[in-house]
Write an enzyme that holds these catalytic residues in place. Structure first.
Site, PDB file in Angstrom:
ATOM      1  N   THR A 101    -148.849 141.382 -95.560  1.00 40.13           N
ATOM      2  CA  THR A 101    -149.411 140.042 -95.421  1.00 40.13           C
ATOM      3  C   THR A 101    -148.250 139.088 -95.198  1.00 40.13           C
ATOM      4  O   THR A 101    -147.457 138.834 -96.107  1.00 40.13           O
ATOM      5  CB  THR A 101    -150.219 139.639 -96.664  1.00 40.13           C
ATOM      6  OG1 THR A 101    -151.340 140.518 -96.798  1.00 40.13           O
ATOM      7  CG2 THR A 101    -150.726 138.213 -96.541  1.00 40.13           C
ATOM      8  N   LYS A 176    -156.678 137.083 -92.669  1.00 36.63           N
ATOM      9  CA  LYS A 176    -156.284 137.355 -94.054  1.00 36.63           C
ATOM     10  C   LYS A 176    -156.070 136.046 -94.823  1.00 36.63           C
ATOM     11  O   LYS A 176    -156.379 135.959 -96.013  1.00 36.63           O
ATOM     12  CB  LYS A 176    -155.012 138.206 -94.081  1.00 36.63           C
ATOM     13  CG  LYS A 176    -154.473 138.532 -95.476  1.00 36.63           C
ATOM     14  CD  LYS A 176    -155.445 139.367 -96.304  1.00 36.63           C
ATOM     15  CE  LYS A 176    -154.905 139.662 -97.710  1.00 36.63           C
ATOM     16  NZ  LYS A 176    -153.852 140.675 -97.712  1.00 36.63           N
ATOM     17  N   LYS A 244    -147.202 134.043-102.970  1.00 34.39           N
ATOM     18  CA  LYS A 244    -146.578 134.237-101.664  1.00 34.39           C
ATOM     19  C   LYS A 244    -147.601 134.043-100.551  1.00 34.39           C
ATOM     20  O   LYS A 244    -147.360 133.324 -99.578  1.00 34.39           O
ATOM     21  CB  LYS A 244    -145.968 135.643-101.579  1.00 34.39           C
ATOM     22  CG  LYS A 244    -145.147 135.895-100.334  1.00 34.39           C
ATOM     23  CD  LYS A 244    -145.627 136.935 -99.346  1.00 34.39           C
ATOM     24  CE  LYS A 244    -146.493 138.030 -99.719  1.00 34.39           C
ATOM     25  NZ  LYS A 244    -146.915 138.921 -98.616  1.00 34.39           N
TER      26      LYS A 244
END
Length: 294
Positions: A101, A176, A244
């Site tokens: 990701t 995502k 993150k």
């Protein structure tokens, strides 16, 4: 979840963390020849002991002879480093599928770099957590060239229940981001609801059982409601990783003009959990922040 009609292929898997280790295992279980690489060599050796295949001491040696390379590493810089090394050893026509990701920008950057070497690069982040990876039922959202996706999709089916091409390079990572926005809001709402139930003197477990049959139902409620009430927060996807991801989301929102007030607030709530020492707790630990406030 493997496609039995898919002929065995030589693939490489780079990055054997919480997600990568079982994902690579499903590829081996589907009959593919898998070579693995991990920065910590002991993890690669443990994977070979568990699943067969072989390990390589460098990225370049791992990808030599592979037609498809899978990445599952940390952040943007990790993807840049590993992709650059892989491209130096891959033959034209190979496909790199990145399950990390990261930002959509770095995915587009790697796509252009790969195209210059006649290699295809797919951004293919996953959702479903550690349990989904272990069971081979991840959701895989993919951006990049459609023809490269068609070649890689049967392989991804080894660990993905849903593998969907979302559009051009970067589209997988953007999807995502939507996923993480929704999760952040849902987990915070669930934590607030359960905390309210406790302070109101209700049996939280009975509340979850009842409202999970109605309009408030969600995956988070079904899978984390009871464990949140029990103070159990060891289900894989850590707060550090969520922060993150939310940082990537908020950076992208600043670029595209999206307004994400709830996401921004929940990001700061996760910072509170980190300040409490909860860096490695899972994302449902937003509950811990509320109960700690007494």
């Amino acid at each position: 979840m493997s496609d039995s009609a898919t002929a065995p292929r030589n693939v490489a898997f780079l990055g054997l963390g919480t997600m990568g280790f079982p994902m690579a295992g499903h590829l081996a279980g589907a009959g593919h020849g898998v070579t693995v690489y991990n920065r910590t060599a002991a993890k690669a050796e443990a994977w070979v002991a568990a699943h067969g295949g072989r390990s390589a001491p460098t990225v370049e040696e791992a990808v030599a002879g592979a037609d498809t390379v899978f990445l599952c590493v940390g952040g943007d810089d990790d993807v840049r480093e590993v992709t650059a090394k892989a491209l130096g050893a891959l033959a034209p026509g190979a496909v790199i599928a990145d399950h990390s990701t990261v930002s959509a920008a770095v995915s587009r950057e790697m796509d252009a770099l790969a195209a210059a070497r006649q290699v295809s690069f797919l951004d293919a982040p996953v959702s479903g957590g550690q349990a989904g990876a272990e069971k081979g039922i991840l959701t895989v959202m993919v951006g990049g060239d459609a023809e490269a996706f068609a070649r890689a999709q049967p392989l991804m089916a080894a660990f993905g229940r849903s593998v969907v091409h979302m559009g051009p390079s970067g589209a997988g990572q953007l999807t995502k981001m939507v996923n993480q926005i929704c999760i952040a809001g849902l987990v915070q709402a669930l934590a607030e609801g359960l905390s309210f139930a406790q302070r109101a003197g209700l049996d939280g477990h009975k509340v979850v059982d009842v409202i999970s049959k109605g309009a408030a139902q969600s995956w988070q409620m079904e899978n984390r409601g009871h464990t949140m009430l029990d103070g159990k927060f060891d289900f894989g996807f850590a707060v550090d990783w969520m922060r993150k991801d939310l940082g990537i989301v908020l950076d992208e929102a600043r670029r595209n003009g999206a307004t994400l007030p709830v996401t921004a607030v929940v990001d700061q709530f996760y910072a509170d959990v980190q300040a409490m020492g909860g860096n490695r707790l899972d994302t449902s630990s937003l509950m811990k922040r509320l109960t700690a406030k007494g």
